[in-house]
Design an enzyme around this catalytic site. Structure first.
Site, PDB file in Angstrom:
ATOM      1  CE1 TYR A  55      -3.275   3.075   0.694  1.00 38.89           C
ATOM      2  CE2 TYR A  55      -1.748   3.763   2.509  1.00 38.89           C
ATOM      3  CZ  TYR A  55      -2.836   3.987   1.354  1.00 38.89           C
ATOM      4  OH  TYR A  55      -3.323   5.061   1.469  1.00 38.89           O
ATOM      5  CG  HIS A  85      -2.647  14.455  -0.539  1.00 36.36           C
ATOM      6  ND1 HIS A  85      -2.756  14.042  -1.856  1.00 36.36           N
ATOM      7  CD2 HIS A  85      -2.927  13.584   0.280  1.00 36.36           C
ATOM      8  CE1 HIS A  85      -3.191  12.875  -1.869  1.00 36.36           C
ATOM      9  NE2 HIS A  85      -3.514  12.457  -0.743  1.00 36.36           N
ATOM     10  CG  ASN A 197      -0.039   8.837   5.952  1.00 37.18           C
ATOM     11  OD1 ASN A 197       0.032   7.717   5.713  1.00 37.18           O
ATOM     12  ND2 ASN A 197      -0.973   9.577   5.412  1.00 37.18           N
ATOM     13  CE1 TYR A 279     -18.946  29.323  47.105  1.00 37.64           C
ATOM     14  CE2 TYR A 279     -19.706  28.187  45.275  1.00 37.64           C
ATOM     15  CZ  TYR A 279     -19.918  28.414  46.539  1.00 37.64           C
ATOM     16  OH  TYR A 279     -20.740  27.784  47.285  1.00 37.64           O
ATOM     17  NE  ARG A 282     -15.601  30.737  50.155  1.00 36.49           N
ATOM     18  CZ  ARG A 282     -16.954  30.221  50.320  1.00 36.49           C
ATOM     19  NH1 ARG A 282     -17.056  28.891  50.781  1.00 36.49           N
ATOM     20  NH2 ARG A 282     -17.927  30.840  50.023  1.00 36.49           N
ATOM     21  CG  PHE A 328      -2.631   7.424   9.487  1.00 27.34           C
ATOM     22  CD1 PHE A 328      -4.133   7.450   9.977  1.00 27.34           C
ATOM     23  CD2 PHE A 328      -2.468   6.615   8.479  1.00 27.34           C
ATOM     24  CE1 PHE A 328      -4.814   6.381   9.053  1.00 27.34           C
ATOM     25  CE2 PHE A 328      -3.200   5.599   8.114  1.00 27.34           C
ATOM     26  CZ  PHE A 328      -4.535   5.506   8.318  1.00 27.34           C
ATOM     27  CD  GLU A 412      -8.514   8.461   3.759  1.00 25.74           C
ATOM     28  OE1 GLU A 412      -8.753   9.763   3.926  1.00 25.74           O
ATOM     29  OE2 GLU A 412      -7.365   8.231   3.157  1.00 25.74           O
TER      30      GLU A 412
END
Length: 495
Positions: A55, A85, A197, A279, A282, A328, A412
């Site tokens: 792959y 990409h 990746n 608060y 405190r 990844f 994906e």
């Protein structure tokens, strides 16, 4: 000059901070170079003997994983991957974070499980050492197949494509390569995947946020202590006995820090007419402490991440294995970053509440912290600004990691959206810094109305340094430059 040696040794976030603060240069260790070369040689040999597709090495990517690629096209496949990409959009990622991306990517590749060429890793380090900052944009990653789009933008300049910032200007990367006499990298099989990746976009934002968050957490204790003293608050809620019966680590640490800050204060020791504080004063140990615990948790997770191999497939030369898996995926860091954003938002939330009390006209302080209210609005509107920031933080705290949109034709089918967790976290950190700056602006002003009594020597020293930049406000003036100076003061402190 001290050099940080990149290799298989663990990279701590403390060391990352030191590299940033000292401006250290990077170099690959001999062991890292040997591991990188060994993995590359193994992959080259494997490709001559294995007939089955591997792959991303001899196949296409994502849902195109069933398409085989000829040997003649393997280099083009990797170059096409980077070009196609490089789709990050939006605002530019700050240069400091891009440099962290270069550092953490080089560190990950140094383990020798990614199959890259030695020259490729060296070029990432060359960019870092020469302040050549690739132009990367903040949107486009799903945080699952790694940070594909922003890492592609980061890696384009290795090929002589895309743009970089150098010497204060945006320039074509080819121009800078030529200036340094470098040839564009010719990617070999697997290299494009190894570069794209990975979780370096997410994790670099997370590391940057953590470094700032730890400093701001400590400053929140100091500023909270000053506000407590200026408000004529009580020290008893910070006694160790209270923390010992609810022994959360962050709570114990916070109470101790506030007690230390207030050692020697005349104001904290004077008799009190009131039995309790609100608060926001405190419960400083409980709220600040919970944020510290969240920082520590996220710190441990992100430190593991930057010392992990997060590209795919992963190559194990010693075991003769090439495994396509899912390291990844950003889920392990997406969840902690969403959690951390919530915790830091709470630090800003309680800070804004303290400044609201300081301007309320209670306990002998004048309304809005001016001697002549009415004609003067004083510190009325800085609290508005803080309230606006705090409200924005609440919106940013919606967890990005609870969303998933399938991509790549369903291959994906579950993504982390951790990149959105990361960029939101950075915005929350910056907002916290602004709110603490506004609280400090209020607290130092309030302290002046307690004179001649003094707070502790430690806090008086901080106030004296602060007064060199921000004056006491007698009558109304233009406030935003003073707020900006106060925020910068907070950002420069290293408590």
């Amino acid at each position: 000059m001290e050099i940080h040696s990149i290799g298989p040794a663990r990279l701590t976030i403390d060391r990352v901070e030191e590299i940033i603060e000292k401006g250290l240069k990077l170099a690959l260790s001999e062991e890292a170079e040997a591991r990188i070369n060994r993995c590359r040689e193994y992959l080259d040999n494997k490709m001559t003997t294995q007939e089955e597709p591997i792959y991303g090495i001899t196949t296409g990517f994502g849902s195109l994983c069933n398409i085989s690629i000829s040997k003649e096209q393997l280099s083009l496949l990797q170059k096409n991957l980077v070009m196609s990409h490089a789709c990050s959009v939006g605002e530019r990622v700050p240069a400091q974070i891009v440099k962290l991306m270069l550092l953490t990517k080089a560190h990950q590749l140094s383990y020798g499980y990614s199959g890259v060429q030695l020259v490729t890793v060296r070029r990432l380090i060359d960019f870092y050492n020469n302040d050549i900052v690739p132009v990367v944009f903040s949107q486009g990653s799903l945080g699952a197949s790694g940070d594909l789009a922003p890492l592609a933008n980061m890696c384009l300049p290795l090929l002589g494509l895309g743009e970089v910032e150098y010497d204060g200007r945006i320039r074509p990367s080819a121009e800078i390569l030529d200036k340094f006499g470098w040839e564009p990298i010719t990617l070999m099989s697997k290299e494009g995947l190894a570069l794209l990746n990975g979780t370096q976009f997410m994790s670099s934002h997370g590391v940057w946020s953590l470094i700032k968050a730890r400093r701001l957490s400590r400053m929140a204790d100091r500023i909270g202590a000053l506000s407590l003293d200026a408000f004529d608050g009580r020290i008893e809620p910070f006694y160790p006995q209270i923390q010992e019966v609810r022994p959360h680590k962050g709570q114990i640490t916070t109470a101790e820090a506030v007690r230390k800050c207030l050692e020697g204060s005349e104001l904290i020791r004077r008799p009190k007419k009131h039995v309790q504080d609100p608060y926001s004063f405190r419960c400083i140990p409980q709220v600040h402490g919970a944020a510290k615990d969240a920082i520590e948790y996220a710190w441990n997770v992100l430190e593991t991440e930057i010392n992990s191999v997060t590209d795919n497939p992963t190559i194990f030369p010693d075991e003769d294995l090439i495994i396509s898996a899912g390291n990844f995926h950003g889920e392990p860091i997406a969840l902690p970053m969403d959690f951390l954003a919530l915790a830091l938002s709470e630090l800003a939330n309680i800070s804004e509440r303290r400044m609201y009390r300081l301007i309320s006209g209670a306990r002998g302080l004048p309304p809005f912290l001016v001697a002549n209210p009415g004609i003067n609005s004083g510190f009325m509107i800085p609290q508005y600004a803080a309230a606006s920031i705090v409200s924005q933080n609440k919106g940013l705290c919606w967890p990005a990691s609870c969303d998933s949109i399938p991509s790549s034709q369903g291959q994906e089918d579950h993504v982390s959206m951790g990149s959105n967790s990361a960029t939101k976290l950075c915005r929350v950190v910056d907002n916290l810094e602004r709110v603490l700056g506004i609280e400090l602006f209020n607290a130092v002003q309030a302290l002046e109305f307690r004179r001649p009594e003094r707070t502790s020597p430690e806090l008086e020293a901080m106030v004296a340094e602060y007064r060199l930049r921000v004056p006491f406000i007698e009558d109304d003036t233009v406030m935003y430059p003073l707020i900006d100076a106060s925020v910068k003061f907070v950002s420069e402190q290293r408590p």
